[in-house]
Scaffold this active site. Sequence first.
Site, PDB file in Angstrom:
ATOM      1  N   GLY A   1      48.854  34.866  45.089  1.00  0.00           N
ATOM      2  CA  GLY A   1      47.795  34.045  45.247  1.00  0.00           C
ATOM      3  C   GLY A   1      47.794  32.911  44.111  1.00  0.00           C
TER       4      GLY A   1
ATOM      5  N   GLY B   1      48.542  34.122  40.090  1.00  0.00           N
ATOM      6  CA  GLY B   1      49.988  34.663  39.974  1.00  0.00           C
ATOM      7  C   GLY B   1      51.104  33.791  40.395  1.00  0.00           C
TER       8      GLY B   1
ATOM      9  N   THR C   1      47.013  39.022  51.722  1.00  0.00           N
ATOM     10  CA  THR C   1      45.880  38.916  52.349  1.00  0.00           C
ATOM     11  C   THR C   1      45.576  37.307  52.842  1.00  0.00           C
ATOM     12  OG1 THR C   1      44.345  38.070  50.182  1.00  0.00           O
ATOM     13  CG2 THR C   1      44.523  40.600  50.835  1.00  0.00           C
TER      14      THR C   1
ATOM     15  N   ILE D   1      48.115  47.404  46.629  1.00  0.00           N
ATOM     16  CA  ILE D   1      48.066  48.430  45.820  1.00  0.00           C
ATOM     17  C   ILE D   1      47.125  49.596  45.890  1.00  0.00           C
ATOM     18  CG2 ILE D   1      48.735  46.426  44.049  1.00  0.00           C
ATOM     19  CD1 ILE D   1      45.501  46.487  43.441  1.00  0.00           C
TER      20      ILE D   1
ATOM     21  N   THR E   1      40.377  47.444  46.612  1.00  0.00           N
ATOM     22  CA  THR E   1      41.404  46.907  45.780  1.00  0.00           C
ATOM     23  C   THR E   1      41.015  46.798  44.371  1.00  0.00           C
ATOM     24  OG1 THR E   1      42.231  45.073  47.827  1.00  0.00           O
ATOM     25  CG2 THR E   1      42.731  44.644  45.455  1.00  0.00           C
TER      26      THR E   1
ATOM     27  N   THR F   1      37.851  38.830  34.403  1.00  0.00           N
ATOM     28  CA  THR F   1      36.898  37.713  34.263  1.00  0.00           C
ATOM     29  C   THR F   1      35.808  37.690  33.565  1.00  0.00           C
ATOM     30  OG1 THR F   1      35.502  36.626  36.076  1.00  0.00           O
ATOM     31  CG2 THR F   1      35.891  38.810  36.499  1.00  0.00           C
ATOM     32  N   ASP F   2      35.165  36.559  33.111  1.00  0.00           N
ATOM     33  CA  ASP F   2      33.917  36.369  32.481  1.00  0.00           C
ATOM     34  C   ASP F   2      32.975  36.981  33.279  1.00  0.00           C
ATOM     35  OD1 ASP F   2      33.698  34.341  34.162  1.00  0.00           O
ATOM     36  OD2 ASP F   2      33.638  32.736  32.545  1.00  0.00           O
ATOM     37  N   GLU F   3      32.754  36.954  34.561  1.00  0.00           N
ATOM     38  CA  GLU F   3      31.675  37.486  35.618  1.00  0.00           C
ATOM     39  C   GLU F   3      31.327  38.899  35.381  1.00  0.00           C
ATOM     40  OE1 GLU F   3      32.112  35.754  39.515  1.00  0.00           O
ATOM     41  OE2 GLU F   3      33.209  34.071  38.816  1.00  0.00           O
TER      42      GLU F   3
ATOM     43  N   TYR G   1      31.548  41.078  43.667  1.00  0.00           N
ATOM     44  CA  TYR G   1      32.893  40.753  42.987  1.00  0.00           C
ATOM     45  C   TYR G   1      32.915  41.145  41.848  1.00  0.00           C
ATOM     46  CZ  TYR G   1      36.325  37.935  40.498  1.00  0.00           C
ATOM     47  OH  TYR G   1      37.198  37.573  39.633  1.00  0.00           O
TER      48      TYR G   1
ATOM     49  N   LYS H   1      35.300  44.192  39.605  1.00  0.00           N
ATOM     50  CA  LYS H   1      35.970  43.580  38.586  1.00  0.00           C
ATOM     51  C   LYS H   1      35.742  44.630  37.289  1.00  0.00           C
ATOM     52  CE  LYS H   1      39.104  41.507  38.215  1.00  0.00           C
ATOM     53  NZ  LYS H   1      40.523  41.560  38.541  1.00  0.00           N
TER      54      LYS H   1
ATOM     55  N   ASN I   1      36.470  30.248  34.656  1.00  0.00           N
ATOM     56  CA  ASN I   1      36.957  29.717  35.853  1.00  0.00           C
ATOM     57  C   ASN I   1      38.113  28.991  35.862  1.00  0.00           C
ATOM     58  OD1 ASN I   1      33.812  30.140  36.355  1.00  0.00           O
ATOM     59  ND2 ASN I   1      34.345  29.275  38.391  1.00  0.00           N
TER      60      ASN I   1
HETATM   61  P1  NAD Z   1      43.507  34.811  44.690  1.00  0.00           P
HETATM   62  O1  NAD Z   1      42.412  35.461  45.733  1.00  0.00           O
HETATM   63  O2  NAD Z   1      44.217  33.592  44.694  1.00  0.00           O
HETATM   64  O3  NAD Z   1      44.987  35.822  44.925  1.00  0.00           O
HETATM   65  C1  NAD Z   1      44.888  37.329  45.089  1.00  0.00           C
HETATM   66  C2  NAD Z   1      46.234  37.633  45.394  1.00  0.00           C
HETATM   67  O4  NAD Z   1      46.149  39.509  45.341  1.00  0.00           O
HETATM   68  C3  NAD Z   1      46.712  37.183  46.906  1.00  0.00           C
HETATM   69  O5  NAD Z   1      47.972  36.840  46.710  1.00  0.00           O
HETATM   70  C4  NAD Z   1      46.585  38.616  47.630  1.00  0.00           C
HETATM   71  O6  NAD Z   1      47.175  38.604  48.920  1.00  0.00           O
HETATM   72  C5  NAD Z   1      46.940  39.672  46.610  1.00  0.00           C
HETATM   73  N1  NAD Z   1      46.242  41.138  47.005  1.00  0.00           N
HETATM   74  C6  NAD Z   1      44.713  41.345  47.234  1.00  0.00           C
HETATM   75  N2  NAD Z   1      44.398  42.398  47.655  1.00  0.00           N
HETATM   76  C7  NAD Z   1      45.548  43.029  47.241  1.00  0.00           C
HETATM   77  C8  NAD Z   1      46.050  44.309  47.551  1.00  0.00           C
HETATM   78  N3  NAD Z   1      45.057  45.402  47.931  1.00  0.00           N
HETATM   79  N4  NAD Z   1      47.517  44.957  47.280  1.00  0.00           N
HETATM   80  C9  NAD Z   1      48.219  43.912  46.974  1.00  0.00           C
HETATM   81  N5  NAD Z   1      48.089  42.552  46.619  1.00  0.00           N
HETATM   82  C10 NAD Z   1      46.584  42.398  47.003  1.00  0.00           C
HETATM   83  O7  NAD Z   1      42.832  35.313  43.224  1.00  0.00           O
HETATM   84  P2  NAD Z   1      43.254  34.395  41.930  1.00  0.00           P
HETATM   85  O8  NAD Z   1      42.118  33.375  41.618  1.00  0.00           O
HETATM   86  O9  NAD Z   1      44.523  34.202  41.674  1.00  0.00           O
HETATM   87  O10 NAD Z   1      42.924  35.508  40.749  1.00  0.00           O
HETATM   88  C11 NAD Z   1      43.766  36.512  40.317  1.00  0.00           C
HETATM   89  C12 NAD Z   1      43.082  37.420  39.147  1.00  0.00           C
HETATM   90  O11 NAD Z   1      42.362  36.922  38.338  1.00  0.00           O
HETATM   91  C13 NAD Z   1      42.166  38.273  40.048  1.00  0.00           C
HETATM   92  O12 NAD Z   1      42.104  39.719  39.308  1.00  0.00           O
HETATM   93  C14 NAD Z   1      40.783  37.704  39.425  1.00  0.00           C
HETATM   94  O13 NAD Z   1      39.766  38.624  39.430  1.00  0.00           O
HETATM   95  C15 NAD Z   1      41.274  37.255  37.985  1.00  0.00           C
HETATM   96  N6  NAD Z   1      40.316  36.020  37.723  1.00  0.00           N
HETATM   97  C16 NAD Z   1      40.296  34.908  38.484  1.00  0.00           C
HETATM   98  C17 NAD Z   1      39.753  33.829  37.886  1.00  0.00           C
HETATM   99  C18 NAD Z   1      39.527  32.473  38.647  1.00  0.00           C
HETATM  100  O14 NAD Z   1      39.007  31.554  38.426  1.00  0.00           O
HETATM  101  N7  NAD Z   1      40.299  32.253  39.845  1.00  0.00           N
HETATM  102  C19 NAD Z   1      39.043  33.618  36.723  1.00  0.00           C
HETATM  103  C20 NAD Z   1      39.225  34.995  35.780  1.00  0.00           C
HETATM  104  C21 NAD Z   1      40.043  36.007  36.398  1.00  0.00           C
HETATM  105  P1  TYD Z   2      33.396  29.427  42.652  1.00  0.00           P
HETATM  106  O1  TYD Z   2      34.665  28.187  42.733  1.00  0.00           O
HETATM  107  O2  TYD Z   2      33.022  30.145  44.028  1.00  0.00           O
HETATM  108  O3  TYD Z   2      33.591  30.248  41.627  1.00  0.00           O
HETATM  109  P2  TYD Z   2      32.603  31.531  40.627  1.00  0.00           P
HETATM  110  O4  TYD Z   2      31.790  31.718  41.761  1.00  0.00           O
HETATM  111  O5  TYD Z   2      33.520  32.163  40.661  1.00  0.00           O
HETATM  112  O6  TYD Z   2      32.015  30.717  39.591  1.00  0.00           O
HETATM  113  O7  TYD Z   2      31.967  28.644  42.458  1.00  0.00           O
HETATM  114  C1  TYD Z   2      31.973  27.999  41.226  1.00  0.00           C
HETATM  115  C2  TYD Z   2      30.452  27.311  41.319  1.00  0.00           C
HETATM  116  O8  TYD Z   2      30.191  26.321  42.203  1.00  0.00           O
HETATM  117  C3  TYD Z   2      29.736  28.521  41.223  1.00  0.00           C
HETATM  118  O9  TYD Z   2      28.553  28.006  40.485  1.00  0.00           O
HETATM  119  C4  TYD Z   2      28.998  28.269  42.662  1.00  0.00           C
HETATM  120  C5  TYD Z   2      29.407  26.671  43.031  1.00  0.00           C
HETATM  121  N1  TYD Z   2      29.695  26.408  44.494  1.00  0.00           N
HETATM  122  C6  TYD Z   2      29.034  25.504  45.055  1.00  0.00           C
HETATM  123  O10 TYD Z   2      27.844  24.762  44.666  1.00  0.00           O
HETATM  124  N2  TYD Z   2      29.390  25.129  46.518  1.00  0.00           N
HETATM  125  C7  TYD Z   2      30.396  25.794  47.013  1.00  0.00           C
HETATM  126  O11 TYD Z   2      30.747  25.477  48.193  1.00  0.00           O
HETATM  127  C8  TYD Z   2      31.227  26.857  46.319  1.00  0.00           C
HETATM  128  C9  TYD Z   2      32.333  27.388  46.919  1.00  0.00           C
HETATM  129  C10 TYD Z   2      30.640  27.152  45.060  1.00  0.00           C
END
Ligand code: NAD
Ligand code: TYD
Length: 362
Positions: free
Chosen positions: A24, A27, A50, A74, A114, A139-141, A164, A168, A193
């Site tokens: 993902g 990672g 996924t 997992i 998951t 996450t901060d969420e 979500y 978490k 984010n």
């Molecule tokens: P992503 O959705 O891009 O990637 C998730 C990865 O996990 C994918 O490669 C998917 O195949 C794998 N995966 C999902 N379910 C699985 C399972 N059951 N078994 C094995 N692999 C599985 O997510 P991301 O944005 O890279 O986020 C990674 C982590 O960081 C998450 O735990 C998320 O909660 C956390 N996080 C993300 C953000 C953000 O802004 N993206 C911010 C803070 C924390």
């Molecule tokens: P997102 O990237 O989905 O991250 P998160 O919900 O985890 O913060 O969304 C970032 C912000 O952008 C959130 O306030 C929702 C908003 N958003 C839109 O306004 N339009 C969109 O199409 C999406 C995906 C998000």
Amino acid sequence: MVQVTTPRPPDTGNRRWLVTGCCGFIGTNFVRMLLADPQGPAILNLDCLTYAGRRENLAEFESNPRYHFSLGDIGNAEAVETAFASFRPHAVVHFAAESHVDRSIGDASQFIHTNVGGTQILLDAARRHSVERFLQVSTDEVYGSLGPTGSFREDSPMAPNSPYAASKAGGDLLARAAGKTHGLPVIITRGSNNYGPYQFPEKLIPLAIANASADRTIPLYGTGLNVRNWIHVEDHCRGIVAALERGEPGRVYNLGGADEVANLDLLEQLLSIMGKSTTLIRRVADRPGHDMRYSLDSTRAHQELGWRPRIRLSEGMAATVEWYQRNAAWLEKAHDTSFQDYYRQQYESRLAGEGKPVTAKA
Ligand code: NAD
Ligand code: TYD
């Protein structure tokens, strides 16, 4: 049924980290950063691929003796046990998750499988195999939503608002319990984010870049005044390594970026970088339960880990736009038929109902 492949034998002499979910967004960036460091650990990437996981993100490293890929869920205790028994990791870094708020609103079941169930299975295996550190990437969420002032600290109460975020928070509480009850050396990081290369285009920034590149409209939820605390993925990954190497077991570390921006302002900045008109922005129906504002106080990480974010949003966003422009084929591949179905389902009625260009702030 997910096929489980046995990892190649581990390197001897190196530290070994089992890292989940590296196909993902975050990672992939994390593995690339670790492999660029000649002193870095050997890695086993456990990922079930996924819709958000792309093995080819890291395919060029499959001949590198420090990188191993294992296809496994997992949430499947047998697959997890096989990975631990064959790789014998010193540490676990747990990224794997269902990560998109909008999808969790439609159906939360995979999020529970998951983010909650899978996390517990990993914690159990980590305990059986006596790992030295388990880092739960969170996450901060989990803290919920803020009003116009203030920031979340690590001792702020958890008050998740989306399925979500709740899943978490469930994973974080199970990780905490594994530390308190069983003495597993657990560290939790809570990032804000993220943005940067390899992010799946369901998230705001890559979605906006993809749509603007093709002169398609960009959906903006509600007023567009919701504020997010943006962090470049490289800064986040450095923070995770710092927490793993220098953090104290049992502790939580916030990893927040330096920039807090309302979504409408963010899109205006992005379109200006791309040389596109803001008339592409369409205000659409809001996300149910949409958190108004996130802001992280990361003083603990600054003081105890010596970590600070380095990349400001203006600079990071320009580099991110450039990456997506250089990697148009990567983006194109993400827009497969299942993504197009998702996009139609998620946005068609919203765009049809309210799709007026945004010319001034609400
Ligand atoms: P992503 O959705 O891009 O990637 C998730 C990865 O996990 C994918 O490669 C998917 O195949 C794998 N995966 C999902 N379910 C699985 C399972 N059951 N078994 C094995 N692999 C599985 O997510 P991301 O944005 O890279 O986020 C990674 C982590 O960081 C998450 O735990 C998320 O909660 C956390 N996080 C993300 C953000 C953000 O802004 N993206 C911010 C803070 C924390
Ligand atoms: P997102 O990237 O989905 O991250 P998160 O919900 O985890 O913060 O969304 C970032 C912000 O952008 C959130 O306030 C929702 C908003 N958003 C839109 O306004 N339009 C969109 O199409 C999406 C995906 C998000």
